[in-house]
Design a protein around this motif. Structure first.
Motif, short mmCIF file in Angstrom:
data_model
loop_
_atom_site.label_atom_id
_atom_site.label_comp_id
_atom_site.label_asym_id
_atom_site.label_seq_id
_atom_site.Cartn_x
_atom_site.Cartn_y
_atom_site.Cartn_z
N LEU A 276 -21.62 -6.62 45.84
CA LEU A 276 -21.00 -6.51 47.15
C LEU A 276 -22.03 -5.96 48.14
O LEU A 276 -22.82 -5.09 47.80
CB LEU A 276 -19.80 -5.57 47.10
CG LEU A 276 -18.65 -5.95 46.17
CD1 LEU A 276 -17.53 -4.92 46.29
CD2 LEU A 276 -18.14 -7.34 46.45
N TYR A 277 -21.98 -6.48 49.36
CA TYR A 277 -22.88 -5.97 50.38
C TYR A 277 -22.19 -6.03 51.74
O TYR A 277 -21.17 -6.70 51.90
CB TYR A 277 -24.20 -6.76 50.42
CG TYR A 277 -24.09 -8.16 50.98
CD1 TYR A 277 -24.36 -8.41 52.33
CD2 TYR A 277 -23.72 -9.24 50.18
CE1 TYR A 277 -24.25 -9.70 52.86
CE2 TYR A 277 -23.62 -10.52 50.69
CZ TYR A 277 -23.89 -10.75 52.04
OH TYR A 277 -23.78 -12.02 52.56
N LEU A 278 -22.74 -5.31 52.69
CA LEU A 278 -22.30 -5.39 54.07
C LEU A 278 -23.42 -6.02 54.89
O LEU A 278 -24.58 -5.62 54.76
CB LEU A 278 -21.94 -4.01 54.62
CG LEU A 278 -20.71 -3.36 54.00
CD1 LEU A 278 -20.56 -1.93 54.49
CD2 LEU A 278 -19.44 -4.16 54.29
N GLN A 279 -23.07 -6.98 55.72
CA GLN A 279 -24.03 -7.66 56.59
C GLN A 279 -24.12 -6.93 57.91
O GLN A 279 -23.15 -6.84 58.66
CB GLN A 279 -23.62 -9.11 56.82
CG GLN A 279 -24.52 -9.87 57.77
CD GLN A 279 -25.93 -10.03 57.23
OE1 GLN A 279 -26.12 -10.64 56.17
NE2 GLN A 279 -26.91 -9.51 57.93
N ALA A 280 -25.30 -6.35 58.19
CA ALA A 280 -25.49 -5.67 59.46
C ALA A 280 -25.67 -6.67 60.58
O ALA A 280 -26.33 -7.70 60.42
CB ALA A 280 -26.72 -4.75 59.39
#
Length: 298
Positions: A276-280
């Protein structure tokens, strides 16, 4: 047995959350109308935006006093210690009370919205009416709220009474009711449910690297997760079920999660693993944990 390739997943439609930038061991993020700066140990690269832009845009900044605690510094008087944000996916809508805690957290982990979508979509697809869902290490209840809003009979287990109280507040904010609240060591609860012969159509696990039960029980991820996985698969309904295992431990990879699930359930079907990641908005991807999940829909 079928296994998908390793996936990289990020939330797609959360209007109340935005990762603006990350780098130099910090993240600049918006929760509703509040913009925070918080420490982020995985953001080892340089910031995408100038420091002056971070300073201009943020409302509140967390500064650590030790490895486990710190203080919030507000840029101007009158900024709240608590506020609300909402999350919606089709017919599932939930609301959270956020707050400034002494250990940098605010009450939700935004990357988990990927798992919330999986939970809601799976419950909708089940043939079983009002399936039973168990959320372990459930924190302030994001997954519990989504499961309940999607129509599941939901049990929420966490060892810390204060966060279960917080989760109950989120239930009320979301206009929901009848989640079963359990303050207990997760592993003890699972073993008792096995003895009772209880079964669940969905199980969610988001265990910490380290933790303590309400009676001082010690939890260490690498020491206890294999036992936990062996036990929880015994609680799954044989006909329709889903399971999500999510870990944030820096030492765990998606391959480790895959091996844990396969060892506990050699006949697993539709297994998906990944990160899982967050896209800046400024461009970088911020990794925030690995997952393994599978489901069987009748």
């Amino acid at each position: 047995m079928s296994v998908n390739s390793i996936q990289l997943l990020t939330p797609q439609h959360w209007e109340d959350y935005e990762l603006i930038d990350c780098g130099d061991f910090e993240k600049l993020e918006r929760f509703g109308n509040m913009i925070l700066i918080r420490p982020e140990p995985q953001a080892v690269w340089p910031k995408g935006l100038p420091e002056a832009e971070w300073t201009r845009r943020h409302d509140i900044r967390f500064k650590g006093r030790s490895a486990t605690s710190g203080d919030w510094h507000k840029k101007r008087p009158g900024l709240p210690d608590r506020w609300h944000v909402s999350y919606r996916n089709n017919d599932v809508a939930v609301k959270f009370r956020l707050g400034l805690t002494s250990f940098k957290h605010v009450g939700i982990f935004p990357e988990q919205a990927v798992n919330w979508d999986y939970i809601a979509d799976t419950i909708r697809a089940f043939q079983t009416k009002q399936p039973k869902v168990l959320n372990l290490f459930a924190y302030t209840g994001g997954a519990s709220l989504v499961a309940r809003a999607a129509g599941a009979d939901t049990t929420h287990v966490d060892s810390i009474k204060q966060v279960v109280t917080w989760a109950n507040e989120n239930q009320e904010l979301s206009g929901l009711s009848n989640i079963r609240w359990v303050v207990e060591d997760a592993l003890k609860f699972v073993k008792r449910e096995l003895k009772r012969g209880n079964r669940y159509h969905g199980i969610i696990l988001d265990p910490p690297a380290y933790g303590h039960g309400p009676k001082g029980e010690k939890w260490k991820l690498e020491d206890h997760i294999a036992e936990m996985m062996r036990d929880v698969v015994g609680l799954l309904d044989p006909n329709e079920h889903f399971l999500i295992l999510n870990t944030y431990s820096l030492g765990f990879s998606s391959v480790i999660v895959e091996n844990l699930i396969k060892s506990a359930m050699p006949t697993v079907q539709n297994l998906e693993t990944g990160e899982l990641y967050l896209q800046a908005t400024a461009g970088s991807k911020l990794p925030l944990g690995v997952f393994g999940k599978f489901r069987t829909v009748g």
